[in-house]
Scaffold this active site. Structure first.
Site, PDB file in Angstrom:
ATOM      1  CG  ASN A  18     -24.725   5.573  17.308  1.00  0.00           C
ATOM      2  OD1 ASN A  18     -24.734   6.175  16.231  1.00  0.00           O
ATOM      3  ND2 ASN A  18     -23.775   5.737  18.203  1.00  0.00           N
TER       4      ASN A  18
ATOM      5  CG  HIS B 167     -14.404 -37.204  -9.443  1.00  0.00           C
ATOM      6  ND1 HIS B 167     -13.424 -36.672  -8.642  1.00  0.00           N
ATOM      7  CD2 HIS B 167     -14.994 -38.188  -8.699  1.00  0.00           C
ATOM      8  CE1 HIS B 167     -13.401 -37.308  -7.479  1.00  0.00           C
ATOM      9  NE2 HIS B 167     -14.354 -38.226  -7.483  1.00  0.00           N
TER      10      HIS B 167
ATOM     11  CB  SER C 167     -23.404 -14.957 -31.015  1.00  0.00           C
ATOM     12  OG  SER C 167     -22.336 -14.386 -31.739  1.00  0.00           O
TER      13      SER C 167
ATOM     14  CE  LYS D 137     -22.411 -20.029 -29.085  1.00  0.00           C
ATOM     15  NZ  LYS D 137     -21.324 -19.148 -28.698  1.00  0.00           N
TER      16      LYS D 137
ATOM     17  CD  GLU E 298     -23.149 -17.963 -20.256  1.00  0.00           C
ATOM     18  OE1 GLU E 298     -22.589 -16.899 -20.568  1.00  0.00           O
ATOM     19  OE2 GLU E 298     -23.554 -18.781 -21.106  1.00  0.00           O
TER      20      GLU E 298
ATOM     21  CE1 TYR F 269     -23.013   3.564  13.094  1.00  0.00           C
ATOM     22  CE2 TYR F 269     -21.916   5.634  13.595  1.00  0.00           C
ATOM     23  CZ  TYR F 269     -22.588   4.811  12.702  1.00  0.00           C
ATOM     24  OH  TYR F 269     -22.815   5.235  11.419  1.00  0.00           O
TER      25      TYR F 269
ATOM     26  CD  GLN G  26     -23.608   6.525   6.382  1.00  0.00           C
ATOM     27  OE1 GLN G  26     -24.328   7.042   7.213  1.00  0.00           O
ATOM     28  NE2 GLN G  26     -22.851   7.231   5.554  1.00  0.00           N
TER      29      GLN G  26
ATOM     30  CE  LYS H   3     -27.515   2.504   6.664  1.00  0.00           C
ATOM     31  NZ  LYS H   3     -26.772   1.968   7.820  1.00  0.00           N
TER      32      LYS H   3
HETATM   33  N1  ARG Z   1     -26.478   6.846   8.743  1.00  0.00           N
HETATM   34  C1  ARG Z   1     -25.820   6.296   9.869  1.00  0.00           C
HETATM   35  C2  ARG Z   1     -25.500   4.825   9.601  1.00  0.00           C
HETATM   36  O1  ARG Z   1     -26.127   4.255   8.789  1.00  0.00           O
HETATM   37  C3  ARG Z   1     -26.690   6.371  11.076  1.00  0.00           C
HETATM   38  C4  ARG Z   1     -25.939   6.333  12.354  1.00  0.00           C
HETATM   39  C5  ARG Z   1     -25.155   7.579  12.510  1.00  0.00           C
HETATM   40  N2  ARG Z   1     -24.586   7.721  13.796  1.00  0.00           N
HETATM   41  C6  ARG Z   1     -23.687   8.643  14.088  1.00  0.00           C
HETATM   42  N3  ARG Z   1     -23.252   8.655  15.283  1.00  0.00           N
HETATM   43  N4  ARG Z   1     -23.258   9.485  13.205  1.00  0.00           N
HETATM   44  O2  ARG Z   1     -24.633   4.233  10.171  1.00  0.00           O
END
Ligand code: ARG
Length: 462
Positions: free
Chosen positions: A110, A156, A277, A283, A290, A317, A322, A325
């Site tokens: 964590n 506008h 195109s 084109k 875009e 947590y 997770q 990311k």
């Molecule tokens: N891979 C987990 C995440 O990105 C790491 C933390 C996991 N913690 C746990 N108590 N299972 O969140």
């Protein structure tokens, strides 16, 4: 050892849970920062008397071997590997044996994962700032390449007032300047170390958090371990900043797509940034821009994704976190691409000066005609109304504003005189807008200098 936490479990994890739980496809890119943080944590454990000096050194050397394996592509994932932290510890154990088992003392994934994320983010922000600077420099380049060129300014999407081309393109540069400032502010604010928060309650083994903070280059420490392990605000801020930067590029793209249409024909986007195109041979489509608009939508989806993820979690947590990311890395990767393609379009853009200036029409001087009367003492509201009458008369007679005979002007307002003829030259009119931020050449030069200075400062942050 198979799992990090298998002791109290009586049967294997279901394969579908194992698959869902595994974050390796996303978080492997944290391998290096995870190793950096672990090396410092080992030292803190050694200072606290949990590891001997030789155990600490064995762990640190072992971690460098793990790094080597990643770099050389020698790491093989095992079905029991859950995430990058698991892999690093498992591989360390394979390489140096049981001493590796001491590394995680008092630490939790964590506090480990957010430490890694912050280390990653510091570098990511440095990269983004330089990419933003490159786009800013492309904008500065265009403003300098076409000085004194004028164009219709739109509100506008209707012709509003004559402005310099440089004024318009620099307006997008100033949005980028704010984007840089937001990322710099985030870099400073999020740079507090969470390591030492443990799973939730902190660390009972006397690890020296201040030592780790300094070693890892943080400016301070998180002050509440329960807040620290559940806090993803820095990730949300990052994705918000990325969303806003992409929004700015999306609006610039929209301007350019319109200006590149045959109807406007103000600019020509290089072949390198257009596609054709499959059906219509004539084109040339501005796909690059875009895609910028489209990617911007993708980055916003990361912002809503992370907000939806965090909002439902109770404090501290929870595994939902997770997903942070995936959203964060997508926002980063896509923003980098979006900025690079925008830079490419700008660096190769051709401006059709004649066409742009020929679209300046006398009706765009109506505001300046109002100011003409204001300078003769008429209150602005009244002047605005009188010029409205002139515009109406011109429209009825199918004349341009500047073609209405002086006698007719004088029937609308006796203060009209021969000198109204001077309020006809777009370049001269532009020079009267000499306020800071205005469209006069002088003001634009100042704007250019502000952006150039700013981009020099960003360059120094590399
Ligand atoms: N891979 C987990 C995440 O990105 C790491 C933390 C996991 N913690 C746990 N108590 N299972 O969140």
């Amino acid at each position: 050892m198979s799992k990090l936490w298998g002791g109290r479990f009586s049967c294997d994890t279901s394969s579908i849970l194992a698959e869902l739980n595994c974050s390796l496809p996303v978080d492997s890119r944290l391998f290096a920062v995870d190793i950096d943080a672990s090396k410092v944590y080992a030292e803190a454990l050694s200072k606290a008397g949990i590891l001997t000096a030789s155990e600490c050194s064995a762990i640190q050397k072992g971690l460098e071997l793990v790094r080597y394996d990643w770099i050389e592509g020698l790491i093989e994932f095992k079905p029991t590997d859950e995430d990058v932290h698991t892999v690093n510890e498992r591989r360390l154990t394979e390489l140096i044996g049981d001493i590796a088992q001491k590394l995680h003392t008092g630490r939790s994934r964590n506090d480990q994962v957010i430490t890694d994320m912050k280390l990653w983010m510091r570098k990511a922000i440095r990269e983004i700032l330089q990419t933003l600077r490159m786009v800013m420099e492309a904008i500065i380049g265009l403003a300098e390449k076409y000085p004194n060129v004028m164009m219709p300014g739109y509100t506008h999407m209707q012709r509003a007032q004559p402005v310099h081309f440089a004024h318009w393109i620099l307006s997008h540069g100033f949005a980028l300047k704010e984007d840089c400032a937001r990322f710099i502010e985030l870099k400073d604010r999020m740079n507090v170390l969470p390591l030492g928060s443990g799973a939730i309650a902190g660390n009972p083994l006397n690890v020296d958090r201040v030592f780790m903070q300094k070693e890892l280059g943080f400016d301070g420490l998180t002050q509440n371990s329960m807040h620290a392990v559940g806090d993803r605000d820095f990730v949300i801020d990052f994705i918000y900043n990325a969303s806003l930067a992409s929004l700015h590029m999306s609006r610039l793209s929209e301007d350019l797509i319109i200006f590149a249409s045959r109807e406007f024909n103000f600019v020509r986007i290089s072949d390198a940034f257009c596609t054709g195109s499959s059906l219509m041979p004539q084109k040339r489509n501005p796909d690059s821009l875009e895609l910028v608009r489209g990617i911007s939508g993708e980055i916003f989806s990361c912002l809503t994704g992370i907000m939806m993820t965090v909002k439902g979690t109770p404090s501290t947590y929870n595994k939902d976190l997770q997903f942070d990311k995936k959203y964060c890395f997508t926002a980063f990767d896509q923003l980098e691409k979006l900025l690079k393609v925008t830079e490419g379009v700008l660096r190769t853009l051709d401006v059709n000066i004649d066409r742009m200036e020929s679209c300046l029409s006398p009706d765009m001087l109506a505001t300046d005609w109002s100011y003409y009367l204001v300078r003769k003492g008429i209150p602005f509201r009244k002047a605005h109304h009188l010029i409205g009458q002139v515009v109406q008369l011109a429209e009825e007679r199918n004349l341009e504003l500047t073609e209405v005979p002086l006698e007719d002007l004088q029937t609308i307002c006796p203060l009209f005189d021969i000198d109204i003829g001077k309020v006809a030259n777009f370049h001269q009119i532009a020079e009267t807008y000499n306020v800071i931020g205005g469209t006069s050449s002088n003001s634009i030069e100042k704007q250019l200098n502000v952006l150039k200075d700013f981009s020099c400062q960003i360059k120094k942050l590399q």
